[in-house]
Each structure stands twice: as structure tokens, then as C-alpha cells.
Design a protein around this motif. Structure first.
Motif, PDB file in Angstrom:
ATOM      1  N   SER A  18       0.859  -1.177   0.000  1.00 24.26           N
ATOM      2  CA  SER A  18       0.000   0.000   0.000  1.00 24.26           C
ATOM      3  C   SER A  18       0.903   1.238   0.000  1.00 24.26           C
ATOM      4  CB  SER A  18      -0.906  -0.011   1.240  1.00 24.26           C
ATOM      5  OG  SER A  18      -1.710   1.128   1.270  1.00 24.26           O
ATOM      6  N   LEU A  19       1.440   1.559  -1.175  1.00 25.16           N
ATOM      7  CA  LEU A  19       2.432   2.634  -1.283  1.00 25.16           C
ATOM      8  C   LEU A  19       1.843   3.998  -0.946  1.00 25.16           C
ATOM      9  CD1 LEU A  19       4.332   1.575  -4.521  1.00 25.16           C
ATOM     10  CD2 LEU A  19       5.141   1.431  -2.153  1.00 25.16           C
ATOM     11  N   ASN A  20       2.657   4.813  -0.302  1.00 31.78           N
ATOM     12  CA  ASN A  20       2.298   6.181   0.032  1.00 31.78           C
ATOM     13  C   ASN A  20       2.363   7.026  -1.243  1.00 31.78           C
ATOM     14  OD1 ASN A  20       2.082   8.792   0.933  1.00 31.78           O
ATOM     15  ND2 ASN A  20       3.782   8.669   2.382  1.00 31.78           N
ATOM     16  N   GLN A  21       1.214   7.330  -1.810  1.00 32.92           N
ATOM     17  CA  GLN A  21       1.165   8.123  -3.048  1.00 32.92           C
ATOM     18  C   GLN A  21       1.351   9.614  -2.778  1.00 32.92           C
ATOM     19  OE1 GLN A  21       1.177   6.603  -6.084  1.00 32.92           O
ATOM     20  NE2 GLN A  21       1.347   4.787  -4.802  1.00 32.92           N
ATOM     21  N   ASN A  22       1.400   9.994  -1.500  1.00 33.37           N
ATOM     22  CA  ASN A  22       1.590  11.396  -1.131  1.00 33.37           C
ATOM     23  C   ASN A  22       2.916  11.612  -0.413  1.00 33.37           C
ATOM     24  OD1 ASN A  22      -1.032  12.252  -2.078  1.00 33.37           O
ATOM     25  ND2 ASN A  22      -1.859  11.098  -0.349  1.00 33.37           N
ATOM     26  N   TYR A  23       3.906  10.786  -0.725  1.00 34.55           N
ATOM     27  CA  TYR A  23       5.217  10.915  -0.097  1.00 34.55           C
ATOM     28  C   TYR A  23       5.740  12.333  -0.317  1.00 34.55           C
ATOM     29  CZ  TYR A  23      10.045  10.020   1.157  1.00 34.55           C
ATOM     30  OH  TYR A  23      11.274  10.072   1.754  1.00 34.55           O
ATOM     31  N   ASP A  24       6.200  12.963   0.746  1.00 34.08           N
ATOM     32  CA  ASP A  24       6.604  14.369   0.683  1.00 34.08           C
ATOM     33  C   ASP A  24       8.061  14.504   0.238  1.00 34.08           C
ATOM     34  OD1 ASP A  24       7.061  17.091   1.017  1.00 34.08           O
ATOM     35  OD2 ASP A  24       5.676  17.205   2.717  1.00 34.08           O
ATOM     36  N   VAL A  25       8.236  14.613  -1.043  1.00 35.71           N
ATOM     37  CA  VAL A  25       9.566  14.734  -1.631  1.00 35.71           C
ATOM     38  C   VAL A  25      10.237  16.044  -1.206  1.00 35.71           C
ATOM     39  CG1 VAL A  25      10.789  14.972  -3.838  1.00 35.71           C
ATOM     40  CG2 VAL A  25       9.029  13.236  -3.575  1.00 35.71           C
ATOM     41  N   ASP A  26       9.451  17.095  -1.012  1.00 38.66           N
ATOM     42  CA  ASP A  26      10.028  18.380  -0.612  1.00 38.66           C
ATOM     43  C   ASP A  26      10.700  18.293   0.760  1.00 38.66           C
ATOM     44  OD1 ASP A  26       9.253  19.690  -2.987  1.00 38.66           O
ATOM     45  OD2 ASP A  26       7.244  20.024  -2.182  1.00 38.66           O
ATOM     46  N   ILE A  27      10.073  17.597   1.696  1.00 37.36           N
ATOM     47  CA  ILE A  27      10.703  17.407   3.013  1.00 37.36           C
ATOM     48  C   ILE A  27      11.959  16.553   2.871  1.00 37.36           C
ATOM     49  CG2 ILE A  27      10.438  16.264   5.262  1.00 37.36           C
ATOM     50  CD1 ILE A  27       7.538  17.238   5.283  1.00 37.36           C
ATOM     51  N   LEU A  28      11.880  15.489   2.059  1.00 38.03           N
ATOM     52  CA  LEU A  28      13.060  14.653   1.814  1.00 38.03           C
ATOM     53  C   LEU A  28      14.206  15.496   1.281  1.00 38.03           C
ATOM     54  CD1 LEU A  28      14.613  11.961   1.415  1.00 38.03           C
ATOM     55  CD2 LEU A  28      13.536  11.850  -0.847  1.00 38.03           C
ATOM     56  N   PHE A  29      13.946  16.283   0.259  1.00 37.37           N
ATOM     57  CA  PHE A  29      15.008  17.077  -0.357  1.00 37.37           C
ATOM     58  C   PHE A  29      15.565  18.118   0.608  1.00 37.37           C
ATOM     59  CE2 PHE A  29      13.947  16.395  -5.144  1.00 37.37           C
ATOM     60  CZ  PHE A  29      14.277  15.064  -5.010  1.00 37.37           C
ATOM     61  N   ALA A  30      14.713  18.712   1.432  1.00 33.19           N
ATOM     62  CA  ALA A  30      15.196  19.671   2.436  1.00 33.19           C
ATOM     63  C   ALA A  30      16.150  18.975   3.406  1.00 33.19           C
ATOM     64  CB  ALA A  30      14.016  20.294   3.185  1.00 33.19           C
ATOM     65  N   ASN A  31      15.791  17.763   3.838  1.00 37.12           N
ATOM     66  CA  ASN A  31      16.660  17.007   4.746  1.00 37.12           C
ATOM     67  C   ASN A  31      17.960  16.578   4.070  1.00 37.12           C
ATOM     68  OD1 ASN A  31      14.959  17.200   6.968  1.00 37.12           O
ATOM     69  ND2 ASN A  31      13.810  15.369   6.393  1.00 37.12           N
ATOM     70  N   VAL A  32      17.866  16.140   2.824  1.00 38.04           N
ATOM     71  CA  VAL A  32      19.069  15.740   2.086  1.00 38.04           C
ATOM     72  C   VAL A  32      19.996  16.939   1.922  1.00 38.04           C
ATOM     73  CG1 VAL A  32      19.931  15.003  -0.185  1.00 38.04           C
ATOM     74  CG2 VAL A  32      18.041  13.768   0.910  1.00 38.04           C
ATOM     75  N   ARG A  33      19.444  18.078   1.534  1.00 35.66           N
ATOM     76  CA  ARG A  33      20.276  19.281   1.352  1.00 35.66           C
ATOM     77  C   ARG A  33      20.926  19.705   2.663  1.00 35.66           C
ATOM     78  NH1 ARG A  33      16.036  20.542  -2.773  1.00 35.66           N
ATOM     79  NH2 ARG A  33      17.211  20.459  -4.745  1.00 35.66           N
ATOM     80  N   LYS A  34      20.201  19.581   3.765  1.00 35.79           N
ATOM     81  CA  LYS A  34      20.757  19.918   5.078  1.00 35.79           C
ATOM     82  C   LYS A  34      21.932  18.997   5.404  1.00 35.79           C
ATOM     83  CE  LYS A  34      19.491  20.240   9.949  1.00 35.79           C
ATOM     84  NZ  LYS A  34      18.427  20.043  10.921  1.00 35.79           N
ATOM     85  N   GLN A  35      21.741  17.695   5.191  1.00 31.99           N
ATOM     86  CA  GLN A  35      22.808  16.734   5.473  1.00 31.99           C
ATOM     87  C   GLN A  35      23.987  16.883   4.514  1.00 31.99           C
ATOM     88  OE1 GLN A  35      22.987  14.642   8.143  1.00 31.99           O
ATOM     89  NE2 GLN A  35      21.140  15.731   8.773  1.00 31.99           N
ATOM     90  N   ALA A  36      23.709  17.217   3.276  1.00 30.04           N
ATOM     91  CA  ALA A  36      24.766  17.335   2.266  1.00 30.04           C
ATOM     92  C   ALA A  36      25.624  18.569   2.481  1.00 30.04           C
ATOM     93  CB  ALA A  36      24.153  17.354   0.870  1.00 30.04           C
ATOM     94  N   GLN A  37      25.119  19.547   3.196  1.00 23.82           N
ATOM     95  CA  GLN A  37      25.878  20.753   3.536  1.00 23.82           C
ATOM     96  C   GLN A  37      26.532  21.386   2.314  1.00 23.82           C
ATOM     97  OE1 GLN A  37      28.572  19.775   6.732  1.00 23.82           O
ATOM     98  NE2 GLN A  37      26.952  18.898   7.973  1.00 23.82           N
ATOM     99  N   GLY A  38      25.737  21.563   1.271  1.00 24.37           N
ATOM    100  CA  GLY A  38      26.235  22.231   0.067  1.00 24.37           C
ATOM    101  C   GLY A  38      26.892  21.313  -0.955  1.00 24.37           C
ATOM    102  N   LEU A  39      27.054  20.059  -0.630  1.00 25.90           N
ATOM    103  CA  LEU A  39      27.640  19.102  -1.567  1.00 25.90           C
ATOM    104  C   LEU A  39      26.549  18.541  -2.470  1.00 25.90           C
ATOM    105  CD1 LEU A  39      29.827  17.059   0.943  1.00 25.90           C
ATOM    106  CD2 LEU A  39      30.592  18.891  -0.579  1.00 25.90           C
ATOM    107  N   HIS A  40      26.959  17.920  -3.539  1.00 25.07           N
ATOM    108  CA  HIS A  40      26.005  17.188  -4.366  1.00 25.07           C
ATOM    109  C   HIS A  40      25.547  15.952  -3.593  1.00 25.07           C
ATOM    110  CE1 HIS A  40      26.099  19.083  -8.399  1.00 25.07           C
ATOM    111  NE2 HIS A  40      27.174  19.658  -7.864  1.00 25.07           N
ATOM    112  N   ALA A  41      24.371  15.449  -3.950  1.00 25.49           N
ATOM    113  CA  ALA A  41      23.830  14.277  -3.276  1.00 25.49           C
ATOM    114  C   ALA A  41      23.361  13.258  -4.307  1.00 25.49           C
ATOM    115  CB  ALA A  41      22.655  14.680  -2.379  1.00 25.49           C
TER     116      ALA A  41
END
Length: 151
Positions: A18-41
Motif C-alpha cells: 500500500s504505497l504512500n502516493q503522497n510521499y513528501d519529496v520536498d521534506i526529503l530534499f530539504a533534509n538531504v540538502r541539510k545533510q549534504a551541507q552544500g555538496l552534491h547528493a
């Protein structure tokens, strides 16, 4: 060579049947960018035995130049039938498109009629079966251990 932040073990859903069709990609990307600290991911959304098409297509449309998306799935596999099942990621070199996702999901549906399986399920395929089924694709298999969940 510049460092790259990598997370290739991201689940979009608690239940792969039962896949989450409303997965919040924007929150994911915000977290990835925070962890990446300006690096590519480099990231991959690796649900169990299925690709969340909606999440991938949304992510693909919002990646930007700093986040790179790789098509992947976390599979339940046996090395051989006599061994205990374990988790193995499969990552595809193929471009991420509607068609590619549909074709991979068709193969996954054949191999895993039910996406949520137990390690003791006798229908879990072997690595040889996985390799055979994805013969027409460029892919790499990356087994991992230390699962803390039963399925």
C-alpha cells in the motif's frame, strides 16, 4: 574529486503493498540538502520489492542540479533456496521514466506478487532468478545485512 552525500536506502512507505502516493519529496530534499551541507547528493528511493512510481516521478521533477536520483529497489532474496533470505538493493543505470518504472514494476510483480514478505516465505527468489529476470537491464546488486525488521 569532490565529496558526494549518498543515501540509497530511503523508504517512501511503511507497507509496500500500500504505497504512500503522497510521499513528501520536498521534506526529503530539504533534509538531504541539510545533510549534504552544500555538496552534491545521490539518493535512491528503495521500497521493498516495488518502485513507488509517483514518488520517483515527483522527485525527478524537483531534483535540481544538486540532487541526483538513481532508480532502485530493496529486494528480499536468497543466495540459494537453502539459505536464509536477506535484503539486497538493486540499482539501475537506466533513465527514470514512466515506461522504465512500469517495466521494472511488471517484473517485480511477477517475482513478488505480494510485496510485503517474511524471511521465511518460500516464494522469495534467489539471486540467480533476479539476475535472469533483469537480464535486459544495466544494474548492480548490493546485498546488505543487519536488518532490524522482520520483513
Amino acid at each position: 574529486m569532490n565529496p558526494v552525500y549518498i543515501d540509497v536506502h530511503i523508504h517512501t512507505s511503511d507497507n509496500p503493498d500500500s504505497l504512500n502516493q503522497n510521499y513528501d519529496v520536498d521534506i526529503l530534499f530539504a533534509n538531504v540538502r541539510k545533510q549534504a551541507q552544500g555538496l552534491h547528493a545521490l539518493i535512491s528511493l528503495t521500497d521493498h520489492n516495488v518502485i513507488n512510481k509517483q514518488a520517483y516521478l515527483t522527485a525527478l521533477s524537483r531534483c535540481g542540479d544538486d540532487i541526483h536520483l538513481m532508480l532502485g529497489v530493496e529486494l528480499h532474496v536468497h543466495y540459494i533456496k537453502e539459505t536464509e533470505a536477506y535484503h539486497c538493493h538493486i540499482f539501475f543505470k537506466n533513465d527514470i521514466t514512466d515506461t522504465t518504472i512500469d517495466k521494472v514494476n511488471d517484473i517485480l510483480s511477477k517475482i513478488y506478487p505480494q510485496k510485503q514478505v517474511k524471511k521465511t516465505d518460500t516464494t522469495i527468489p534467489t539471486l540467480d532468478q533476479i539476475i535472469y529476470e533483469f537480464e535486459g537491464y544495466d544494474f548492480v546488486l548490493l546485498p546488505h545485512g543487519g536488518q532490524s525488521h522482520d520483513s
